[in-house]
Write a protein that holds these residues in place. Structure first.
Motif, PDB file in Angstrom:
ATOM      1  N   SER A 205       0.831  -1.215   0.000  1.00 59.88           N
ATOM      2  CA  SER A 205       0.000   0.000   0.000  1.00 59.88           C
ATOM      3  C   SER A 205       0.861   1.259   0.000  1.00 59.88           C
ATOM      4  O   SER A 205       0.506   2.259  -0.610  1.00 59.88           O
ATOM      5  N   TYR A 206       2.044   1.198   0.688  1.00 51.79           N
ATOM      6  CA  TYR A 206       2.956   2.357   0.651  1.00 51.79           C
ATOM      7  C   TYR A 206       3.316   2.672  -0.811  1.00 51.79           C
ATOM      8  O   TYR A 206       3.294   3.817  -1.235  1.00 51.79           O
ATOM      9  N   LEU A 207       3.679   1.610  -1.523  1.00 53.96           N
ATOM     10  CA  LEU A 207       4.166   1.796  -2.893  1.00 53.96           C
ATOM     11  C   LEU A 207       3.016   2.099  -3.847  1.00 53.96           C
ATOM     12  O   LEU A 207       3.149   2.911  -4.767  1.00 53.96           O
ATOM     13  N   TYR A 208       1.890   1.448  -3.588  1.00 57.38           N
ATOM     14  CA  TYR A 208       0.775   1.617  -4.525  1.00 57.38           C
ATOM     15  C   TYR A 208       0.189   3.032  -4.467  1.00 57.38           C
ATOM     16  O   TYR A 208      -0.414   3.488  -5.441  1.00 57.38           O
ATOM     17  N   ALA A 209       0.388   3.704  -3.339  1.00 56.83           N
ATOM     18  CA  ALA A 209      -0.061   5.101  -3.253  1.00 56.83           C
ATOM     19  C   ALA A 209       0.632   5.914  -4.353  1.00 56.83           C
ATOM     20  O   ALA A 209       0.002   6.745  -5.023  1.00 56.83           O
ATOM     21  N   PHE A 210       1.921   5.648  -4.550  1.00 56.98           N
ATOM     22  CA  PHE A 210       2.661   6.344  -5.613  1.00 56.98           C
ATOM     23  C   PHE A 210       2.155   5.922  -6.995  1.00 56.98           C
ATOM     24  O   PHE A 210       1.979   6.755  -7.877  1.00 56.98           O
ATOM     25  N   THR A 211       1.936   4.613  -7.162  1.00 53.07           N
ATOM     26  CA  THR A 211       1.467   4.118  -8.470  1.00 53.07           C
ATOM     27  C   THR A 211       0.125   4.761  -8.820  1.00 53.07           C
ATOM     28  O   THR A 211      -0.097   5.168  -9.970  1.00 53.07           O
ATOM     29  N   ALA A 212      -0.755   4.849  -7.822  1.00 48.52           N
ATOM     30  CA  ALA A 212      -2.070   5.448  -8.071  1.00 48.52           C
ATOM     31  C   ALA A 212      -1.927   6.921  -8.435  1.00 48.52           C
ATOM     32  O   ALA A 212      -2.541   7.404  -9.389  1.00 48.52           O
ATOM     33  N   LEU A 213      -1.079   7.619  -7.678  1.00 51.54           N
ATOM     34  CA  LEU A 213      -0.880   9.051  -7.948  1.00 51.54           C
ATOM     35  C   LEU A 213      -0.324   9.260  -9.358  1.00 51.54           C
ATOM     36  O   LEU A 213      -0.854  10.054 -10.139  1.00 51.54           O
ATOM     37  N   PHE A 214       0.739   8.526  -9.678  1.00 50.19           N
ATOM     38  CA  PHE A 214       1.352   8.708 -11.005  1.00 50.19           C
ATOM     39  C   PHE A 214       0.413   8.206 -12.104  1.00 50.19           C
ATOM     40  O   PHE A 214       0.424   8.747 -13.215  1.00 50.19           O
TER      41      PHE A 214
END
Lengths: 328, 330
Positions: A170-179
């Motif tokens: 979820s930490y990493l996916y927050a970035f994936t979702a944003l980008f």
């Protein structure tokens, strides 16, 4: 009902992907490989009796065996397999969720429904986490059973890897979702997430490394015969990196927390239990290892996860804001 | 009281819809659109006129820079009212891993349709749009373009909407499919549903719509019933046996032109028509026929675009009602 519909849809989407089944297959292969090894009172048995090695170190009676199993669980499974390889595969699989949602013909349909945009965003976000949760349950569940049945090590703490892996993702996916929202491209968002991962991994790692270097430099260092204060300059930078690490999700802490939850995972304990070090140099290196591990064990799970989730919430909120304000 | 009745009879009453994309593209320049409850309303316009932008604003896919007015009596985006709206976008992309039944169930859930209603209406709806029983449990990745369009239409109706917004509903359908859709629209109108239809197909609009708005360059150029749009657009065609070329100058002086071997009077002026007939008869030529020719919607559409191309003004944002639009248009 709406968020549940989005989560169910994500589940259906997941099982439709080949990558999902590739990961299931790999989990089964790893679990099967682990099941080929078992331990008994005399030593280790490989391939169901094909090879037997009688050695007290690998026997059930040895106190270090549990530590060794814990090490496998934390260093190989949590850190390398799930924490790195698994995360990359999960990110590759889910990177297309938001760009896919925002394609013409898909977004028009969902936005026309009586649902606020933030809810749609969260539903899709949670859907991706469900995908990882399912994979983690499968892999950790299988390997937990193998370690219990075949290795006679029932480590309930090992099941903690399931939420930990979902949290790490979820930490990493927050970035994936944003980008994904900003670029509408799965590939670009994936690459940018990798860069972000490197960026958020750097401060805590740099702080840890500097701390080690500072401790090592406690003993007097002489340059051209003069004592040099090396530790002080390290301390300044260490403090800077530690402060920085407060403002990013602490991905590297997850493995340390996994180590705390899985019993007996200190490498130095295992090595020491295998036999006394033969030289003073060996003992020193064991002690250094122990110090590192103790420092890792000092990570407070609640503070680390709490502050990281706060950072994640800020990123998700920004992504949601961008998703809410844009035209499609 | 009558004013209140008039106010509440609009299913769509949008005033001054304005939308720009960046600094260069001004897609909508203060558009006013009114659609009565229970009518089929057609939105026409050339490519780039702003039709899809207007529809997307209505469905909250695009956010307007400025807008006033209501949809179903509430501001745009009101969640409860969105729950009684159905939308078929111009392009639909359904998840290929879902069957037709699952697609409808998914969108019905998002539209907050209860389990009981979903179970009851989904099979009926699929039959109604022409998806026979054997397709209900087939993954929609295997569907043809026409079948996906039918599924899209079912999706737009899955919540039993009061207002149905359809963007090119017959795109990709064969002639039978188009006829089916027209029949469905007629049926929905008889059930009291309001339909907002965006289509390139003028004949389709002509066949099903009660009222029409023609959008051009982000402005409403005309708005009204089909009769209102075409009633003042009559020309006379006079077919004559013999060579008209010798009379071309005199015909021109009397307001006529020679087109395809016949005299065309582009005015609704019976006096001039009789003058032209007298001219032809005076030269001992025989009149084969003299027929009034009412403009089709297509003629009006082309006329508006032609007028615009010549620099004539379209109805601007000052226009506040279809009545005003008609007055300016006529």
């Amino acid at each position: 009902m709406q968020v549940w519909a989005l989560i169910v849809d994500s589940f259906r989407e997941s099982i439709d992907r080949k990558m999902f089944w590739v990961m299931v297959f790999m989990s089964a292969v790893v679990a099967a490989a682990m099941a080929c090894i078992s331990f008994d009172d005399k030593g280790v048995d490989i391939l169901f009796g094909v090879w037997k090695f009688e050695d007290e170190v690998w026997s059930l009676g040895n106190s270090g065996l549990k530590g060794m199993v814990g090490t496998v669980a934390v260093k190989f499974i949590a850190d390398q397999y799930l924490g790195f390889f698994g995360m990359i595969v999960a990110l590759i699989t889910t990177a297309g969720v938001f760009p896919g949602l925002m394609t013409s013909g898909t977004i028009d349909l969902v936005l026309s429904k009586p649902m606020p945009r933030w809810k749609l965003f969260l539903g899709k976000y949670l859907g991706a986490l469900v995908f990882v949760f399912l994979q983690a349950v499968l892999f950790v569940g299988l390997t937990f059973l193998v370690m219990g049945v075949r290795w006679h090590c029932w480590m309930l703490g090992y099941l903690g890897l399931i939420p930990l892996m979902v949290i790490l993702f979820s930490y990493l996916y927050a970035f994936t979702a944003l980008f994904g929202v900003l670029t509408r491209s799965a590939l670009t968002s994936l690459l940018l997430t990798m860069i972000a991962w490197l960026f958020i991994w750097t401060p805590p790692m740099a702080a840890g490394t500097l701390s080690m270097m500072r401790e090592a430099s406690m003993s007097p260092v002489r340059v051209d015969g003069e004592p040099v204060e090396v530790g002080a300059s390290f301390e300044k930078w260490e403090r800077l990196f530690r402060t920085m690490s407060w403002f990013v999700p602490k991905t590297s802490d997850i493995v340390e927390i996994a180590g705390q939850w899985v019993e007996g995972a200190l490498i130095s304990d295992i090595l020491l239990s295998a036999g006394e070090p033969e030289s003073e140099e060996e003992r020193k290196s064991f002690e250094d290892g122990r110090r590192m591990e103790e420092r890792a064990a000092a990570v407070n799970p609640w503070t680390s996860i709490g502050s990281s989730l706060l950072c994640e919430a800020v990123i998700v909120f920004f992504a949601m804001y961008q998703f809410g304000r844009r035209d499609f | 009281m009558s004013h209140l009745t008039e106010m509440t009879s609009w299913a769509v009453d949008l005033i001054g819809v304005d939308k720009s994309y960046g600094r260069d593209i001004h897609a909508l320049r203060g558009v006013n659109v009114q659609v009565r409850q229970g009518e089929v309303f057609g939105l026409l316009g050339p490519n780039g006129a702003g039709k899809s932008t207007l529809v997307k604003i209505m469905m909250t896919v695009v956010k307007p820079d400025k807008v006033a007015g209501t949809i179903l009596g509430r501001p745009i985006g009101h969640l409860k009212k969105k729950g009684v709206m159905g939308y078929l976008p111009e392009v639909t992309r359904f998840p290929g891993y879902l069957t037709a039944r699952q697609v409808l169930d998914y969108y019905a859930r998002l539209a907050r349709v209860s389990v009981v209603d979903r179970r009851r209406c989904i099979p009926d709806l699929m039959e109604r749009v022409g998806l026979s029983h054997r397709w209900h449990d087939v993954k929609c990745s295997k569907f043809s373009k026409g079948m996906l369009r039918r599924l899209g239409l079912a999706q737009a109706l899955v919540n039993d909407p009061e207002l149905i917004v359809l963007d090119e509903p017959t795109d990709g359908l064969d002639p039978i499919g188009r006829r089916d859709v027209r029949e469905l629209l007629t049926e929905l109108r008889s059930m009291g549903k309001t339909i907002f239809l965006n289509s390139h197909l003028l004949s389709e609009i002509e066949m099903v719509c009660d009222r029409v708005a023609i959008l051009n360059h982000g402005l409403v150029a005309r708005q009204g019933t089909l009769t209102e749009l075409t009633e003042h657009t009559v020309e006379y065609h006079v077919r004559v046996s013999g060579d008209l070329s010798k009379l071309s100058a005199e015909i021109g002086e009397m307001g006529g032109t020679i087109r395809d071997g016949m005299i065309v009077l582009s005015e609704h002026d019976v006096g001039k028509l009789n003058g032209l007939i007298d001219l032809v008869r005076s030269r001992n030529m025989l009149i084969e026929s003299a027929t009034p020719h009412r403009f089709s919607l297509e003629d009006v559409f082309v006329q508006i675009l032609g007028a615009d191309a010549k620099g004539l003004k379209t109805v601007d944002s000052e226009q506040t009602s279809p009545v005003v639009a008609r007055a300016v248009g006529s």
